[in-house]
Design a protein around this motif. Structure first.
Motif, PDB file in Angstrom:
ATOM      1  N   ASP A 443       0.808  -1.221   0.000  1.00 35.70           N
ATOM      2  CA  ASP A 443       0.000   0.000   0.000  1.00 35.70           C
ATOM      3  C   ASP A 443       0.840   1.269   0.000  1.00 35.70           C
ATOM      4  OD1 ASP A 443      -2.182  -1.559  -0.100  1.00 35.70           O
ATOM      5  OD2 ASP A 443      -3.003  -0.992   1.844  1.00 35.70           O
ATOM      6  N   LEU A 444       1.736   1.388   0.968  1.00 37.29           N
ATOM      7  CA  LEU A 444       2.542   2.611   0.991  1.00 37.29           C
ATOM      8  C   LEU A 444       3.568   2.643  -0.130  1.00 37.29           C
ATOM      9  CD1 LEU A 444       3.345   3.886   4.583  1.00 37.29           C
ATOM     10  CD2 LEU A 444       2.034   4.966   2.771  1.00 37.29           C
ATOM     11  N   PRO A 445       4.356   1.600  -0.321  1.00 32.20           N
ATOM     12  CA  PRO A 445       5.401   1.683  -1.359  1.00 32.20           C
ATOM     13  C   PRO A 445       4.833   1.891  -2.771  1.00 32.20           C
ATOM     14  CG  PRO A 445       5.723  -0.267   0.021  1.00 32.20           C
ATOM     15  CD  PRO A 445       4.441   0.348   0.447  1.00 32.20           C
ATOM     16  N   GLU A 446       3.740   1.221  -3.091  1.00 36.88           N
ATOM     17  CA  GLU A 446       3.226   1.293  -4.459  1.00 36.88           C
ATOM     18  C   GLU A 446       2.179   2.391  -4.644  1.00 36.88           C
ATOM     19  OE1 GLU A 446       3.759  -0.633  -7.464  1.00 36.88           O
ATOM     20  OE2 GLU A 446       5.647  -0.829  -6.375  1.00 36.88           O
ATOM     21  N   MET A 447       1.316   2.582  -3.626  1.00 35.81           N
ATOM     22  CA  MET A 447       0.198   3.490  -3.800  1.00 35.81           C
ATOM     23  C   MET A 447       0.358   4.785  -3.014  1.00 35.81           C
ATOM     24  SD  MET A 447      -1.229   1.293  -5.687  1.00 35.81           S
ATOM     25  CE  MET A 447      -2.668   2.252  -6.109  1.00 35.81           C
ATOM     26  N   GLY A 448       1.310   4.802  -2.093  1.00 37.15           N
ATOM     27  CA  GLY A 448       1.508   6.023  -1.315  1.00 37.15           C
ATOM     28  C   GLY A 448       0.431   6.279  -0.287  1.00 37.15           C
TER      29      GLY A 448
ATOM     30  N   VAL B 290      -1.570  13.112 -10.802  1.00 39.81           N
ATOM     31  CA  VAL B 290      -1.140  12.993  -9.401  1.00 39.81           C
ATOM     32  C   VAL B 290       0.112  12.129  -9.291  1.00 39.81           C
ATOM     33  CG1 VAL B 290      -1.781  11.998  -7.179  1.00 39.81           C
ATOM     34  CG2 VAL B 290      -3.402  13.429  -8.419  1.00 39.81           C
ATOM     35  N   TRP B 291       0.147  11.078 -10.068  1.00 38.84           N
ATOM     36  CA  TRP B 291       1.306  10.182 -10.070  1.00 38.84           C
ATOM     37  C   TRP B 291       2.566  10.964 -10.442  1.00 38.84           C
ATOM     38  CZ3 TRP B 291       0.454   4.666 -12.494  1.00 38.84           C
ATOM     39  CH2 TRP B 291       1.388   3.779 -11.977  1.00 38.84           C
ATOM     40  N   HIS B 292       2.414  11.790 -11.473  1.00 35.48           N
ATOM     41  CA  HIS B 292       3.543  12.587 -11.930  1.00 35.48           C
ATOM     42  C   HIS B 292       3.919  13.653 -10.916  1.00 35.48           C
ATOM     43  CE1 HIS B 292       5.252  16.059 -14.202  1.00 35.48           C
ATOM     44  NE2 HIS B 292       6.033  15.089 -14.636  1.00 35.48           N
ATOM     45  N   ARG B 293       2.903  14.311 -10.357  1.00 35.50           N
ATOM     46  CA  ARG B 293       3.177  15.452  -9.488  1.00 35.50           C
ATOM     47  C   ARG B 293       3.617  15.043  -8.085  1.00 35.50           C
ATOM     48  NH1 ARG B 293      -0.239  21.064  -9.097  1.00 35.50           N
ATOM     49  NH2 ARG B 293       0.678  21.814  -7.142  1.00 35.50           N
ATOM     50  N   PHE B 294       2.953  14.017  -7.540  1.00 38.79           N
ATOM     51  CA  PHE B 294       3.270  13.613  -6.166  1.00 38.79           C
ATOM     52  C   PHE B 294       3.976  12.260  -6.094  1.00 38.79           C
ATOM     53  CE2 PHE B 294      -0.606  16.256  -5.840  1.00 38.79           C
ATOM     54  CZ  PHE B 294      -0.031  17.330  -5.199  1.00 38.79           C
ATOM     55  N   PRO B 297       0.410   6.955  -7.209  1.00 37.13           N
ATOM     56  CA  PRO B 297      -0.899   6.893  -7.854  1.00 37.13           C
ATOM     57  C   PRO B 297      -2.005   6.773  -6.805  1.00 37.13           C
ATOM     58  CG  PRO B 297       0.102   4.743  -7.887  1.00 37.13           C
ATOM     59  CD  PRO B 297       1.051   5.636  -7.140  1.00 37.13           C
ATOM     60  N   ASP B 298      -2.160   7.814  -6.025  1.00 37.89           N
ATOM     61  CA  ASP B 298      -3.063   7.784  -4.873  1.00 37.89           C
ATOM     62  C   ASP B 298      -4.480   7.364  -5.286  1.00 37.89           C
ATOM     63  OD1 ASP B 298      -4.856   8.521  -2.867  1.00 37.89           O
ATOM     64  OD2 ASP B 298      -3.470  10.039  -2.118  1.00 37.89           O
ATOM     65  N   VAL B 299      -4.968   6.290  -4.645  1.00 37.53           N
ATOM     66  CA  VAL B 299      -6.275   5.743  -5.023  1.00 37.53           C
ATOM     67  C   VAL B 299      -7.385   6.754  -4.808  1.00 37.53           C
ATOM     68  CG1 VAL B 299      -7.823   3.797  -4.767  1.00 37.53           C
ATOM     69  CG2 VAL B 299      -5.415   3.502  -4.290  1.00 37.53           C
ATOM     70  N   THR B 300      -7.250   7.567  -3.785  1.00 39.71           N
ATOM     71  CA  THR B 300      -8.250   8.599  -3.522  1.00 39.71           C
ATOM     72  C   THR B 300      -8.428   9.519  -4.716  1.00 39.71           C
ATOM     73  OG1 THR B 300      -7.687   8.543  -1.186  1.00 39.71           O
ATOM     74  CG2 THR B 300      -8.790  10.504  -2.000  1.00 39.71           C
ATOM     75  N   TRP B 301      -7.328   9.860  -5.318  1.00 40.59           N
ATOM     76  CA  TRP B 301      -7.401  10.761  -6.470  1.00 40.59           C
ATOM     77  C   TRP B 301      -7.939  10.066  -7.696  1.00 40.59           C
ATOM     78  CZ3 TRP B 301      -8.200  15.480  -6.131  1.00 40.59           C
ATOM     79  CH2 TRP B 301      -7.649  16.230  -5.095  1.00 40.59           C
ATOM     80  N   MET B 302      -7.637   8.784  -7.842  1.00 34.63           N
ATOM     81  CA  MET B 302      -8.272   8.035  -8.935  1.00 34.63           C
ATOM     82  C   MET B 302      -9.786   8.181  -8.842  1.00 34.63           C
ATOM     83  SD  MET B 302      -6.360   4.376  -8.886  1.00 34.63           S
ATOM     84  CE  MET B 302      -4.580   4.271  -8.778  1.00 34.63           C
ATOM     85  N   CYS B 303     -10.272   7.997  -7.622  1.00 36.18           N
ATOM     86  CA  CYS B 303     -11.718   8.047  -7.419  1.00 36.18           C
ATOM     87  C   CYS B 303     -12.269   9.441  -7.681  1.00 36.18           C
ATOM     88  CB  CYS B 303     -12.052   7.616  -5.990  1.00 36.18           C
ATOM     89  SG  CYS B 303     -11.681   5.883  -5.673  1.00 36.18           S
TER      90      CYS B 303
END
Lengths: 469, 469, 469
Positions: A443-448, B290-294, B297-303
């Motif tokens: 979760d943290l390493p891949e998805m942050g 988000v992946w590029h900027r932070f 690939p934060d799942v929250t932002w995907m949603c």
């Protein structure tokens, strides 16, 4: 207003039937789309809490990524050589008119028009949505077998490739006017390879890719003892697993019954009944087989048994009797347990959620079952062959041969194409995460982000400021 | 029985079409109603476990409270000056016959009949249900932005006011024959302010109220450092967030495609396709941005990206091409990230779930996009103006002006009316809970129950009687 | 092609109407099937985490087991003496033609044909699915009242019996042409016992069995103090409870509106509206009554209040005015609280989820309400009696008597038959788990799996290898 003539009324009726067929197909597609949530829940429940953001993230992103890949390329490859079903309405610009197959239609390998679809007619738009969500289900399946150790970047790239190339080509062969559907007309093998709603197109494709992917990635750390014995790694939430299964069973009614693509073909009622009873039979035989063998009615197996029954009936659902549907489901419920034990114990492949057993083994069984049990009650004219569809037990051994050829074609094409794509993705991004990430949880390493916040897992009272307690 | 005449058949066909339109609209309404569960899950996943009973409680109670408020007053204000759509059937007592607008219909401000609705015809009953669940979605949105610190009593009172007054009046202007819909016929501004399924009526209204509510309540304790820097407060469950998003995306097909309010208008297929592709584009651009900027690939932002795409396409979905839908969604996916950062970082407003970014920013963009990209393929006769709808890029700058006037009207009316209601509620009940309750979590102080039992959070084995272990 | 004649068009129109009715009924059935997930979530949320695999397992397996039992025996007992509704299509082999009642039809006790159904027509297949999922809802209800202490084997056996014998016989009396439906034609008591969608057939049956089952099993360890005072045992997750309630409310639209069994009977719109408003009224009165009485707006009671409103309106939904629907729901919302307190405090019966209060008390109230408030706006010809349905307040006291007879018949038959089956199952398998298992939680002892893995419940960071932190 003058009294309407019979002609005018007839035309208005045709429009009404078109509307009804579009609505039926769309509602079914919406149900299938909702199955994405079912897959996400099922898989997350069966994996560990430390990987839950990663598992949910894959099951989520696969849907938009697949939609774009399928829109850009996949739909054209799959359906770009055929027309929208007539039931979806007289269409001023059907797929067929904006496209030709690159080969002779009767031996088509893939379509070649409809890339980057723009402004389709209602019929084509509906067909696109329906086919897209089926594709999406197929490409979701591997995420289950490959979870807890698949690099997110590699997953994303592979899913895009699968939506663009792996799935659509085989789907073209069966549903897009391709060569497997022509085996009857060309070679006299029954009605050619038939698959009413996707035991092979969706489930074998997804399940085979899952199996190969799990093999390529290798087992999770600790899954096998040094002696090679499999170690049980329980999932973290039965609630999610059961809920996911219910969502899938709910959506499956759209998956199977909606595959008539026509509201006027009332066979959908029989399809729904066969789907319901096969799912029940699968759940019950799996439950009692496991209960007898392992002395506990493991809820996980109840769920996988129901899913196995559903996968198996998906292909033959329109062609078989009620009793055959029950038999097909019942066999699938036991088969899925044996397949899972074989994959884990003999092949030493680590498939955390049992995706390959559920989808590949049951899907294959479903296609074989169609070739055996189709009873001549449906399918007159299917794939351009006159007469209803009969399996080997009802006098047409050719239908079984067509099924077997369909199975072999799936294993060969999907197997090699998936393996190639996995290899390609591995070269680009590395398929497997580091051992560090795997042990810690992805979760943290891949998805942050943690799937569950630490605050959630620890008792709340410990963290409240002491002066407030 | 004598052979039926064409006349008789024609009448029976009309009845069949009416049934079909009612069924289509009702099924869509059921899907929209289910979005309540989606909002509840999304918001709960994005907030902390100590507030989960409170967040779920708000998202639950808003639905019955809103239903009663809308039944008593809101529906009459919104639709009490117009008739049920003809597609819903020849109606012996349409809304229009039991109601008149208080002003000239062409410049209507609100309707005035249909209060405390009783025994409506099927058409009006269906219209009520459909409009009610849309309203309910709008008034759910603020609970997300105001969660973790909103007093439950104040929430309940405010939601009632919103269902009775805030939402219905603006909805009347756009969908109930009010003045915004007459901008075309009266002033020649395109077809007047158009909003196919609610980018402004539902989402701007909900999102603007959310923004104002979050500002009025002030940030959560600890959200900003003394220096004013925002501090991340992660939600407690990605599972709930993703599941909620899927439920919303599922229901959104009803939201948008059902807004034809007619089964005979097969444009719903195109609407569904545009909805699907815009949602995919939004999810993908948000993810990669988000992946590029932070660098994750934060799942929250995907949603939130998918939701942003959905919100943005809601208004223009019927009027634009497939490619425009993809563009609209793609822009929304990036815009929502920028908007959220702006609201948090610059405006220093604490919106725990990003509701104002998702609904206000994307909703506004959707209305602008309609004014730009409507391509003349749909909407002939909309709002009483002949000819299809064209945006500024397709030759009708007036349509863009109507969009902009619709946006300003929303900001002014909803902004002031919501602020007034929030002020009133604050006087009566206090909007904000005590610091004590906020730190401890709102579940016990406000709801009298823990969202998750302590037993659930701590390992079970510790509490089992020792002699049994 | 020659121009079609009015006759031909008329026939095609009839087919279209048949398709539409089948689709409407099937979609409603799918929604009802999804309610299984709602029950599972609701009940799991209201019980403790240590029993969650057991509770989910029961709610899951009840569906496939019930499907098989109903397919083998139940459907024949229930519907084997009647025909498929004409709206579902001209049927070359309706139930009526493959079956006769064993007694005079007008005083039927049960049907006797259609066992082990095979290859039904679309109409019969659809009817089977629709009736099956209703039955499934009924037999799920007792699992809530009997959870946390019911042996899984006993549950499975009892559910099978209930799907085969308990439910179908009473359902035959009301919906299968049995004697309760003939009270009007034979004795002049209004239209006989009417129950539009199952306040008695589904909910009283399920709720009464739940009450008896909870009594037979006895209270959970620690539920009552030695002095007999009830002790609150909070459930483990408000999220699951609320989500389950939303899923149920969503599916209930199919439950009630779908019970027209015909797409051409547009009363379904009014049914949906009454359902919506009664659910809202029940939720609101329960919330505020509890808030006032216990000084907290307990989310659990919000949910049970909405369910109570839904249960109560299920029987009368088609026959009453909008205002009566609101009243019925409002009364149900308070009644359910009083009933639950009475069952727990006075009867000393431990019903962990309040199933008997929600389903038995509200179901009974719904049937009484039909006998009081039916207002003569619907039901002309129902059960073979000419004229619309009127309750006692609208001039027909006989209708109320029929309701009361229906209630008594349910209490007597279902009560004795359920008790008998429970006794039988107890002899075979023992109904109650050991105290050891109950204290420890039923998940491992009964199901062989933890509902939540220990890893999930304890903070992740503790178990990660130290060198990785």
């Amino acid at each position: 207003m003058n009294a309407p003539t019979a002609d005018q009324v007839s035309e208005a009726l045709t429009n009404t039937q078109t509307s009804l067929s579009l609505i039926w197909t769309l509602c079914a597609a919406f149900l299938v789309m909702f199955m994405q949530a079912g897959f996400a829940l099922l898989e997350s429940g069966l994996t560990r809490a430390k990987n839950v953001a990663h598992t949910m993230g894959m099951n989520f992103l696969v849907y938009p990524i697949g939609a774009l890949g399928y829109w850009a390329v996949g739909f054209a490859l799959q359906m770009g050589g055929s027309s929208a079903p007539a039931s979806l309405g007289a269409d001023p610009r059907p797929v067929s008119e904006i496209s030709v197959t690159v080969l002779e239609k009767s031996w088509g390998i893939f379509g070649a028009h409809g890339f980057f679809l723009d402004q389709p007619t209602p019929a084509v738009a509906t067909l696109f949505i329906f086919q897209m969500v089926f594709m999406s289900a197929a490409i979701t399946i591997p995420t289950g077998a490959m979870t807890e150790r698949w690099r997110f970047k590699a997953f994303a790239a592979f899913s895009l490739l699968m939506s663009m190339f792996v799935y659509p080509v085989y789907a073209n062969w069966v549903w897009g006017g391709g060569w497997l559907s022509a085996l009857g007309k060309q070679l006299g093998l029954g009605h050619g390879h038939l698959d009413f709603a996707g035991s092979s197109v969706v489930h074998m494709t997804g399940g085979l890719t899952a199996l190969i992917g799990a093999k390529v990635l290798g087992p999770r750390h600790g899954k096998f003892t040094p002696a090679g014995e499999p170690v049980g790694i329980p999932g973290h939430s039965v609630v999610l697993t059961v809920l996911g299964t219910f969502v899938l069973a709910f959506g499956w009614f759209g998956f199977n019954a909606g595959s008539t693509l026509s509201a006027m073909d009332t066979r959908f009622s029989v399809v729904a009944l066969n789907t319901l009873l096969a799912s029940a039979a699968g759940a019950v035989t799996a439950t009692f087989y496991v209960w007898h063998r392992f002395e506990r009615p493991d809820v996980t197996w109840m769920c996988n048994g129901m899913l196995a029954g559903l996968v198996a009936i998906t292909g033959p659902c329109a062609f078989v009797s009620t009793h055959a549907a029950l038999l097909i489901g019942a066999v699938a419920g036991v088969l899925v347990v044996l397949a899972a034990l074989f994959i884990e114990g003999t092949l030493k492949i680590d498939d955390p959620v049992g995706a390959s057993a559920v989808h590949l083994a049951s899907g294959t069984w479903g296609i074989v079952a169609l070739g055996l049990f189709a009873n001549g009650s449906f399918g007159d004219g299917a794939n351009g062959v006159p007469g209803a569809v009969r399996g080997a037990l009802y006098g047409d051994v050719g239908q079984l041969w067509a099924s077997l050829i369909g199975i072999v074609a799936n294993l060969v094409y999907v197997g090699s194409c998936s393996a190639l794509c996995l290899w390609l993705v591995d070269r680009l991004f590395n398929n497997r995460v580091s051992l560090h990430a795997e042990l810690r949880g992805l979760d943290l390493p891949e998805m942050g982000i943690e799937g569950y916040s630490p605050e959630y897992r620890a008792p709340a009272r410990r963290r409240a400021p002491p002066e407030l307690e």
